[in-house]
Design an enzyme around this catalytic site. Structure first.
Site, PDB file in Angstrom:
ATOM      1  N   ASP A   1      -1.622   2.244  -2.905  1.00 26.43           N
ATOM      2  CA  ASP A   1      -1.826   3.540  -1.838  1.00 26.43           C
ATOM      3  C   ASP A   1      -0.496   4.147  -2.097  1.00 26.43           C
ATOM      4  OD1 ASP A   1      -2.596   4.951   0.453  1.00 26.43           O
ATOM      5  OD2 ASP A   1      -3.887   3.462   0.603  1.00 26.43           O
TER       6      ASP A   1
ATOM      7  N   GLY B   1       0.165   4.427  -7.537  1.00 26.79           N
ATOM      8  CA  GLY B   1       0.314   4.777  -6.237  1.00 26.79           C
ATOM      9  C   GLY B   1      -0.562   6.049  -6.242  1.00 26.79           C
ATOM     10  N   HIS B   2      -0.462   6.495  -4.889  1.00 31.57           N
ATOM     11  CA  HIS B   2      -1.008   7.799  -4.258  1.00 31.57           C
ATOM     12  C   HIS B   2      -0.031   8.912  -3.901  1.00 31.57           C
ATOM     13  CE1 HIS B   2      -5.112   5.493  -2.851  1.00 31.57           C
ATOM     14  NE2 HIS B   2      -4.736   5.321  -4.321  1.00 31.57           N
ATOM     15  N   GLY B   3       1.035   8.564  -4.505  1.00 28.85           N
ATOM     16  CA  GLY B   3       2.158   9.734  -4.323  1.00 28.85           C
ATOM     17  C   GLY B   3       2.868   9.771  -2.985  1.00 28.85           C
TER      18      GLY B   3
END
Length: 398
Positions: A219, A241-243
């Protein structure tokens, strides 16, 4: 070759000087083994760790709770202050969580001032034991968050450094309602498909620094929620990941009252094969709020899916009110010297609220190429006012 005796004495003197500088000349050390802790991988050590903490916390000076080499099983435990002096927890061994998900978080520090948590040990949340049965994947409306590996609630003047955190059940490291916290040299690792395993989550906190960390999760690498002020994120490597995300903000029946996030500086960070790069998202509809004074600069994107994305129409389960709009204003946001590759054609995507447009946005020296087979990188803007400067690839939409 033999080491000269003078050199040996110099090394010993340097070590003693280091310990004195870090912990003070009156530091007391509290080894968890002297309280009965055993590193046999199977016996719970939470009571032994708590007794060591309580004695260290009561020392009227500088204290150090030491977790030596070995693998220690640890059930959920809360290390609570206030303490009489400054306190450090030195994790040299490896900590393993139980598979119990009924207590959240696993390791919690509360109401402590002048705290240091550091060491070369590994903090293993054993998340793989519960990820497959995680309820939020199958029924988001009936979702209970999985345990955080390490939480810091109501702490001040705190340093968290050099730990290796792996496979949290949920968020790895959470900062809540705290002030003057520095996180440095921390490595966080979880599979890219692990659910909601944010690296670092920050909410309702002020003066937070995240420096020189390496984060690979399922995430957000770093996520920021409501109530934060003056957050610095420097030298972070993110991927998978999602930054680095701000939000989601303003969910109905969620944040309550007005939403504010003021002062964010992200610099010298890199993203590799991430779902997003730099993201701000607010629910639609949402209550009132203000997000302002953000600077993102000197950022490298390598195959990032959405390098720059502002989403004020966030509704992941498609059950929001039709035509709902966010009432959270976003203003004074700068993206400067962002370069690399986007894995989607829309490399810059700024979608703001119709009722509260984004104001004072700046795009300066953006150089993002689309790495697909056909077409060029594009930018798309909606309800945003600002200016573009310098290099504009893709062509600016402000």
């Amino acid at each position: 070759m033999a080491i000269p005796l003078v050199t040996v004495f110099q090394l010993i003197f340097m070590f003693i000087s280091y310990c004195t500088a870090q912990n003070g000349s009156n530091a007391n050390f509290y080894d968890v083994r002297t309280y009965g802790a055993v590193a046999n991988r199977k016996d719970d050590n939470s009571k032994q760790f708590l007794r060591a903490w309580e004695d260290a916390c009561q020392w009227n000076g500088n204290s150090v709770m030491v977790i030596p080499k070995g693998i220690y099983k640890l059930n959920p435990v809360a290390f609570t202050g206030p303490c009489k002096g400054s306190i450090a927890v030195r994790i040299v061994g490896d900590l393993k969580a139980s598979t119990d998900i009924s207590v959240n978080p696993w390791i919690n520090f509360k109401h402590v001032d002048s705290l240091v948590v550091e060491g070369t040990g590994t903090v293993d949340g054993q998340g793989a034991s519960v990820w497959r049965t995680y309820g939020c994947q199958h029924n988001p409306k009936d979702c209970q968050p999985l345990p955080i590996s390490m939480g810091f609630n109501f702490v001040t003047n705190t340093k968290i450094r050099n730990l290796h955190m792996i496979n949290s059940k949920g968020v790895h490291l959470k900062i809540f309602s705290s002030q003057n916290v520095t996180i440095s040299g921390v490595k966080i690792t979880a599979p890219g498909n692990s659910p909601n395993t944010d690296g670092i989550n920050i909410s309702k906190s002020q003066n937070i620094k995240v420096q020189d960390c390496n984060i690979a999760t399922g995430d957000d690498c770093v996520s920021m929620l409501n109530g934060n002020e003056n957050v610095e994120i420097f030298g972070v490597t993110c991927g998978p990941g999602h930054g680095i995300s701000v939000g989601s903000l303003g969910q109905s029946n969620g944040d309550g009252g007005s939403t504010t996030v003021i002062g964010l500086h992200v610099k010298n960070c890199s993203f590799s094969a991430t779902q997003n790069g730099l993201r701000i998202k607010t629910w639609a509809p949402s209550g009132p709020g203000l997000v302002r004074d953000f600077v993102y600069e000197d950022i490298h994107m390598e195959n990032a899916n959405n390098p720059i994305v502002i989403d004020q129409h966030y509704c992941p389960n498609n059950d929001c009110a039709k035509k709902g709009q966010s009432l959270i204003g976003i203003k004074n946001v700068t993206f400067r010297n962002i370069w690399g590759e986007s894995s989607t054609q829309v490399a810059v995507n700024i979608q703001c609220s119709t009722k509260v447009p984004c104001l004072d946005f700046k795009l300066q020296d953006i150089n993002l190429a689309y790495n697909g087979r056909q077409g060029q990188a594009k930018s798309e803007c909606l309800n945003v006012h600002g200016q573009s400067y310098g290099r504009e690839q893709p062509p600016g939409c402000l």
